[in-house]
Design an enzyme around this catalytic site. Structure first.
Site: not given
Ligand code: NAD
Ligand code: UGA
Length: 465
Positions: A17, A90, A94, A166, A276, A279
């Protein structure tokens, strides 16, 4: 029905966000973007000099836009009512209880935001599912909003799916130059209008040929499938790394040779101590659970193999450390280089370092952890969850300097691929360590020959001893 978006509110000021809203504000000066969160402290941090997340390039854009067309607020209800378009961003972790425990995503936060929107809106809005959710989640959001609509004739909602792709550490670049933007919506005249309104927001900087529009369920499913395919490549190369160690093949040579086939491609074939991040595991599990829900057990088993190999790889690496340290690490000092789940982030969610650290603590090793970005309290907290807070206070030290961390250690274990780890004077480090001194490279970033010349015993994933 909203056709032109002038005010956006994003609910959830986290890793997705925050940066996504910052990029929209930067690229669309004519749109007012407000990011809200129920966590007031996080909002205060977004409004301060020290942002709650570290992401290269983020701070500069926040400073440029904050107070102009970018705002951070804890007043969720008010900001929702002011918006034409609302992103739900948000967390969907799991589920750790009840039905689907350990597999299904917990949708309580998404539902809670939907209810907050229903309770605080008195004008039409486009609701955009940005969080990663199972297929048909948009239907639940719609049902909750429809209930509000039934009691207030001036309300009208359209629900879209717009998953985020991203990656952490490269979020700003990924947002500025996405491979694609995916928008799913209802196949009706109003659905098309809502999709077009969001396409118009992204077209301010994303070429239109990269904006894909689909039906809602394809969009929701594509996100889970994309993460499953990415995680599957890592598990495939990690499975190959075990064959390499057994046979004398070299995993980097194999990855290069295989990846040169343009049909396969060379990205995401870096063998490692296991993936790790918040996601991959969660989303693969969510896909497995979805398959099971539809009685597709063979398909579920196929995807579940991705997780099994990842757990196996972490355990296998820990076992190599223990056996190569003469089958006992009890009371031996081990320097851990890297705790974040990947470089250029302070995020430790599901980091392999937690699991390998936990395995070594089970064997009573003394860990000295050094990570350039992860705060000490986070390291202690995460390790406490896989062992115990008592064990952590007895056996874990967090160092602020890598040379200090390695002093008097029997071995160094590389768990994150931080660039700075490649620049150290390993000859100098070797002199200060207990002998024989070993390095276990879980990321394949160090030069084996240089380390061996310095005197180290060297063990890397995917190469025979
Ligand atoms: P995050 O935990 O960093 O942020 C989520 C935020 O939502 C928290 O700050 C929490 O306080 C807030 N929140 C929860 N319930 C709320 C409510 N009812 N009202 C207001 N705020 C509320 O999570 P994130 O990493 O940003 O991931 C968010 C979503 O995006 C997840 O579904 C995740 O799977 C997806 N996603 C994450 C990544 C990533 O790289 N982290 C990439 C792509 C997609
Ligand atoms: C991943 C995806 O790359 C994003 O496209 C997606 O939006 C995001 O999950 C999500 O849904 O949260 P992220 O987890 O931030 O992004 O980072 P990555 O670069 O994908 O790495 C994930 C893990 O895989 C890391 O632990 C990284 O070290 C590992 N990795 C990555 C490997 O072990 N080998 C590789 O070749 C690439």
């Amino acid at each position: 029905m909203i056709e032109k978006v002038e005010k956006i509110t994003c609910v959830g000021a986290g890793y997705v966000g925050g940066p996504t809203s910052v990029m929209i504000a930067h690229k669309c000066p004519h749109i007012r973007v407000t990011v809200v969160d129920m966590n007031e402290e996080k909002i205060q941090q977004w409004n301060s000099e020290k942002l709650p997340i570290f992401e290269p390039g983020l701070e500069a854009i926040v400073k440029e836009c904050r107070g102009k067309n970018l705002f951070f607020s804890a007043d969720v209800g008010k900001s929702i009512n002011e918006a034409d378009l609302i992103f739900i961003s948000v967390n969907t972790p799991t589920k750790m209880y009840g039905r689907g425990k350990g597999m299904a995503p917990d949708l309580k936060y998404v539902e809670s935001v939907s209810r907050t929107i229903a309770a605080n809106s008195d004008s039409p809005k486009i609701i955009v599912e940005k969080s990663t959710v199972p297929v048909k989640a948009a239907q639940s959001i719609k049902t909750i909003l429809k209930e509000a609509q039934a009691h207030n004739s001036s309300l009208y909602f359209q629900v879209l799916s717009n998953p985020e792709f991203l990656a952490e550490g490269t979020a700003m670049n990924d947002l500025a130059n996405p491979d694609r933007v995916l928008i799913g919506g209802e196949d009706t005249a109003d659905g098309h209008k809502a999709v077009q309104a969001l396409v118009d927001v992204y077209s301010n900087w994303v070429p239109t040929e990269r904006i894909i529009t689909t039906n809602t369920w394809s969009s929701e499913l594509s996100k889970l499938v994309a993460n499953a395919f990415l995680a599957q490549r890592i598990s495939s190369i990690n499975a190959v790394s075990a064959i390499c160690e057994a046979t004398g093949a070299d995993v980097q040579e194999v990855a290069h040779a295989v990846g040169c086939d343009t049909r396969i491609g060379n990205k995401f074939l870096q063998a490692s101590v296991g993936f790790g991040g918040s996601c991959f595991q969660k989303d693969v599990k969510s896909l497995v659970y979805l398959c099971e829900t539809y009685n597709l057990q063979t398909v579920a088993n196929y995807f579940h193999g991705i997780i099994e190999i990842n757990d196996y790889q972490r355990r296998r690496f820990s076992d190599t450390i223990i056996s190569e340290m003469f089958n006992t690490v009890s009371n031996k000092k081990i320097a851990i280089f890297g705790f974040a789940f990947k470089k250029n982030t302070a995020d430790t969610r599901e980091s392999s370092a937690i699991h390998v650290g936990g395995h070594l603590l089970e064997e009573h090793a003394e860990l000295v952890v050094y990570d350039p970005k992860v705060p000490e309290e986070v390291i202690r907290h995460e390790l406490g969850l896989v062992s115990s807070p008592e064990k952590v206070s007895k056996l874990v030290t967090v160092a602020s300097d890598p040379y200090e961390a390695a002093k008097d250690a029997h071995s160094i274990v590389i768990l994150t691929e931080w660039d700075e780890f490649k620049t150290y004077d390993y000859g100098r480090i070797f002199e200060t360590m207990k002998k024989p001194a070993s390095i276990f490279d879980g990321r394949l970033i160090l030069d084996r020959k240089t380390l061996q010349t310095a005197g180290f015993r060297v063990f890397t994933i995917g190469t025979a001893k």
